[in-house]
Design a protein around this motif. Structure first.
Motif, PDB file in Angstrom:
ATOM      1  N   PHE A  68      95.918  57.372  32.024  1.00 59.15           N
ATOM      2  CA  PHE A  68      95.273  58.501  32.624  1.00 59.15           C
ATOM      3  C   PHE A  68      93.650  58.370  32.629  1.00 59.15           C
ATOM      4  O   PHE A  68      92.975  58.736  33.319  1.00 59.15           O
ATOM      5  CB  PHE A  68      95.744  59.873  32.177  1.00 59.15           C
ATOM      6  CG  PHE A  68      96.859  60.168  32.746  1.00 59.15           C
ATOM      7  CD1 PHE A  68      97.100  60.706  33.921  1.00 59.15           C
ATOM      8  CD2 PHE A  68      98.084  60.049  31.925  1.00 59.15           C
ATOM      9  CE1 PHE A  68      98.245  60.991  34.594  1.00 59.15           C
ATOM     10  CE2 PHE A  68      99.422  60.381  32.729  1.00 59.15           C
ATOM     11  CZ  PHE A  68      99.533  61.031  33.872  1.00 59.15           C
ATOM     12  N   LYS A  69      93.142  57.559  31.649  1.00 59.58           N
ATOM     13  CA  LYS A  69      91.833  57.307  31.462  1.00 59.58           C
ATOM     14  C   LYS A  69      91.443  56.411  32.484  1.00 59.58           C
ATOM     15  O   LYS A  69      90.279  56.527  33.115  1.00 59.58           O
ATOM     16  CB  LYS A  69      91.388  56.648  29.995  1.00 59.58           C
ATOM     17  CG  LYS A  69      89.938  56.498  29.938  1.00 59.58           C
ATOM     18  CD  LYS A  69      89.734  55.862  28.512  1.00 59.58           C
ATOM     19  CE  LYS A  69      88.269  55.547  28.316  1.00 59.58           C
ATOM     20  NZ  LYS A  69      87.968  54.875  26.756  1.00 59.58           N
ATOM     21  N   GLU A  88      91.196  58.382  35.915  1.00 61.84           N
ATOM     22  CA  GLU A  88      89.943  59.120  36.316  1.00 61.84           C
ATOM     23  C   GLU A  88      88.934  58.257  36.902  1.00 61.84           C
ATOM     24  O   GLU A  88      87.941  59.019  37.544  1.00 61.84           O
ATOM     25  CB  GLU A  88      89.369  59.406  34.684  1.00 61.84           C
ATOM     26  CG  GLU A  88      90.267  60.554  34.195  1.00 61.84           C
ATOM     27  CD  GLU A  88      89.542  60.898  32.740  1.00 61.84           C
ATOM     28  OE1 GLU A  88      88.603  60.211  32.338  1.00 61.84           O
ATOM     29  OE2 GLU A  88      90.041  61.769  31.924  1.00 61.84           O
ATOM     30  N   ASP A  89      88.943  57.039  36.993  1.00 65.84           N
ATOM     31  CA  ASP A  89      88.111  56.323  37.507  1.00 65.84           C
ATOM     32  C   ASP A  89      88.629  55.707  39.040  1.00 65.84           C
ATOM     33  O   ASP A  89      88.260  54.564  39.350  1.00 65.84           O
ATOM     34  CB  ASP A  89      87.647  54.986  36.706  1.00 65.84           C
ATOM     35  CG  ASP A  89      86.848  55.560  35.492  1.00 65.84           C
ATOM     36  OD1 ASP A  89      85.999  56.444  35.688  1.00 65.84           O
ATOM     37  OD2 ASP A  89      86.907  54.862  34.281  1.00 65.84           O
ATOM     38  N   PRO A 143      89.309  57.152  42.292  1.00 64.26           N
ATOM     39  CA  PRO A 143      89.117  58.477  43.241  1.00 64.26           C
ATOM     40  C   PRO A 143      90.014  58.226  44.750  1.00 64.26           C
ATOM     41  O   PRO A 143      90.272  58.992  45.356  1.00 64.26           O
ATOM     42  CB  PRO A 143      87.523  58.277  43.623  1.00 64.26           C
ATOM     43  CG  PRO A 143      87.104  57.078  43.218  1.00 64.26           C
ATOM     44  CD  PRO A 143      87.766  56.351  42.248  1.00 64.26           C
ATOM     45  N   TYR A 179      96.964  66.072  30.347  1.00 70.54           N
ATOM     46  CA  TYR A 179      96.093  65.239  31.073  1.00 70.54           C
ATOM     47  C   TYR A 179      95.287  65.983  32.152  1.00 70.54           C
ATOM     48  O   TYR A 179      94.540  65.322  33.090  1.00 70.54           O
ATOM     49  CB  TYR A 179      96.870  63.850  31.562  1.00 70.54           C
ATOM     50  CG  TYR A 179      97.313  63.160  30.524  1.00 70.54           C
ATOM     51  CD1 TYR A 179      96.447  62.468  29.566  1.00 70.54           C
ATOM     52  CD2 TYR A 179      98.563  62.961  30.166  1.00 70.54           C
ATOM     53  CE1 TYR A 179      96.712  61.611  28.581  1.00 70.54           C
ATOM     54  CE2 TYR A 179      99.032  62.246  29.060  1.00 70.54           C
ATOM     55  CZ  TYR A 179      98.374  61.524  28.455  1.00 70.54           C
ATOM     56  OH  TYR A 179      98.679  60.816  27.205  1.00 70.54           O
ATOM     57  N   VAL A 209      96.351  66.996  35.078  1.00 69.56           N
ATOM     58  CA  VAL A 209      96.787  66.742  36.492  1.00 69.56           C
ATOM     59  C   VAL A 209      97.861  67.741  36.915  1.00 69.56           C
ATOM     60  O   VAL A 209      98.742  68.243  36.429  1.00 69.56           O
ATOM     61  CB  VAL A 209      97.626  65.250  36.508  1.00 69.56           C
ATOM     62  CG1 VAL A 209      96.383  64.323  36.065  1.00 69.56           C
ATOM     63  CG2 VAL A 209      98.627  64.951  35.469  1.00 69.56           C
TER      64      VAL A 209
END
Length: 425
Positions: free
Chosen positions: A170-171, A174-175, A177, A216, A218
């Motif tokens: 999940f980190k 985040e990058d 898109p 997270y 989401v």
């Protein structure tokens, strides 16, 4: 031989063996009954790996199933079977860049991401094409409550992202898109026959989905519960209590709607949907004895129905088998100990080992019920160059040939001979 066998023999006609025979009316009734009893938020996707015949896939689509694929080849079959791209789920740990490009280009419903590396590839490809791609994460959970015969999760496996690695996943997300997160998938095993263990596994997955959403931040649009519903092949196995599974699943679906409003639950199923509608049929060529053991040599075997052999099986027992004789309608009660082997020159080509069966004569049909799943799709078709079997579908009073019987030219498809000098030494 029984009346049902006489009806089947009429349907077979004089079609050359070996072949697969599918009862399309039974398949229709079975799948329609299942779909009609499920909670409206639960969607069933057919696992195409179980049987990739385009006609069967199309029939399941017409009844209301989505489809789950694991290769670009299966994507092609799914499109030929008429599935809408949004009804296709794409799983598998080894998707190539070319396959991901194709899936993204056609607007596939959801890609199940099975590693952090695959997530990065997905983002790179989507960014290059300027589109959003729908994706879910397949999670290999820390706990396995399924009691599955073949475990697909809960232990070290190439499938999915370990539950303990979700922070990293999940980190990275985040990058990304261009990756539109859909939800999670958990598939812990296959050939499960105990309803309570299936429901416990489903409950565990739903709790995991809630933890993922909370931890997270989401949105959870879909929760793929996997499937793995089994069918009995052996005398000691009891059929899955599907009524209990459906009642429990519907209750879980209702509870989940109150906690995650609007979420859709997904079930993947291959074996349970199609296995019991299919039959593999070969014919006895001759009998022989070797060192006191009687053998029947058939015109089909491991090359068409490898699942019936004992390769890699934990349960060393025979699949069910029926002997059908066209020449006589007598009921055969006398039994003898016999092994049935196929035409391949390998000792692995044994499809029945020392079973008590009625006497088998040359020309008798040897039929394996429950063969609609992991039959042709799981077998080494080209080993030793025998022709591929036909596939027949009996549906609404008509027998359709949905795969032609192959011939020797199939072996050279895509091959090329080169010019060679004569008498090279």
């Amino acid at each position: 031989m029984y009346q049902k066998d006489e009806i089947l023999l009429e349907r077979f006609g004089d079609h050359p063996t070996p072949f697969y025979y599918y009862d399309g009316d039974a398949l229709h009734a079975h799948v329609s009954s299942l779909l009609a009893r499920l909670h409206p938020t639960v969607r069933v996707h057919y696992a195409l790996k179980a049987n990739g015949n385009v006609a069967l896939a199309g029939l399941l689509r017409s009844l209301g199933c989505g489809v789950e694929i694991a290769s670009a080849g299966e994507l092609f079959v799914a499109m030929e079977a008429g599935y809408a791209t949004e009804d296709v789920l794409y799983a598998g740990p080894g998707k190539t860049v070319a396959e991901l490009r194709e899936a993204i280009a056609c607007g596939i419903g959801c890609i199940h991401v099975e590693s952090v590396r695959e997530l990065r590839l997905l983002e790179d490809i989507a960014a290059q094409t300027g589109v959003l791609v729908k994706a879910a994460v397949r999670i290999n959970p820390d706990n396995d409550l399924s009691g599955a015969t073949i475990k697909m999760g809960g232990v070290p496996r190439p499938f999915g992202v370990d539950e303990g690695q979700l922070d990293d996943f999940f980190k990275v997300l985040e990058d990304c898109p261009h990756v539109y997160f859909q939800g999670i998938q958990v598939y812990t095993g296959t050939q499960m026959l105990k309803a309570d263990q299936i429901l416990a596994s489903f409950g565990n997955t739903l709790q995991l989905a809630e933890r993922v959403q909370a931890q997270y931040g989401v949105a959870m649009h879909t929760i793929n519960l996997g499937g793995g519903f089994g069918v009995p092949y052996f005398a000691h196995e009891q059929p899955l209590d599907m009524d209990h599974v459906i009642d429990g699943l519907n209750e879980l679906a209702e509870q989940t709607q109150s906690r995650i409003p609007g979420v859709r639950l997904i079930i993947e199923s291959g074996r349970y949907l199609v296995a019991q509608s299919g039959m593999y049929v070969c014919r006895a060529l001759y009998t022989k004895e070797s060192k006191g053991e009687k053998f029947v040599v058939a015109d089909g075997g491991m090359n068409h129905y490898a699942a019936a052999t004992f390769r890699g099986r934990r349960i060393r027992d025979n699949y069910p088998v029926r002997i059908m004789r066209r020449q006589s309608a007598e009921i055969l009660t006398e039994l003898e100990t016999v092994s049935i082997v196929g035409p391949l020159c390998t000792p692995e080509d044994c499809i029945v080992k020392k079973a008590e069966l009625p006497p088998i004569h040359e020309g008798d049909y040897i039929a394996f019920p429950n063969a609609g799943a992991y039959g042709l799709s799981y077998s080494p078709l080209y080993f030793l160059g025998h022709a591929t079997p036909a596939e027949l579908l009996h549906y609404r009073g008509e027998v359709h040939v949905i795969r032609e019987h192959g011939d020797r030219t199939d072996l050279l498809h895509h091959q090329r001979m080169i010019a060679l000098p004569e008498n090279v030494r």
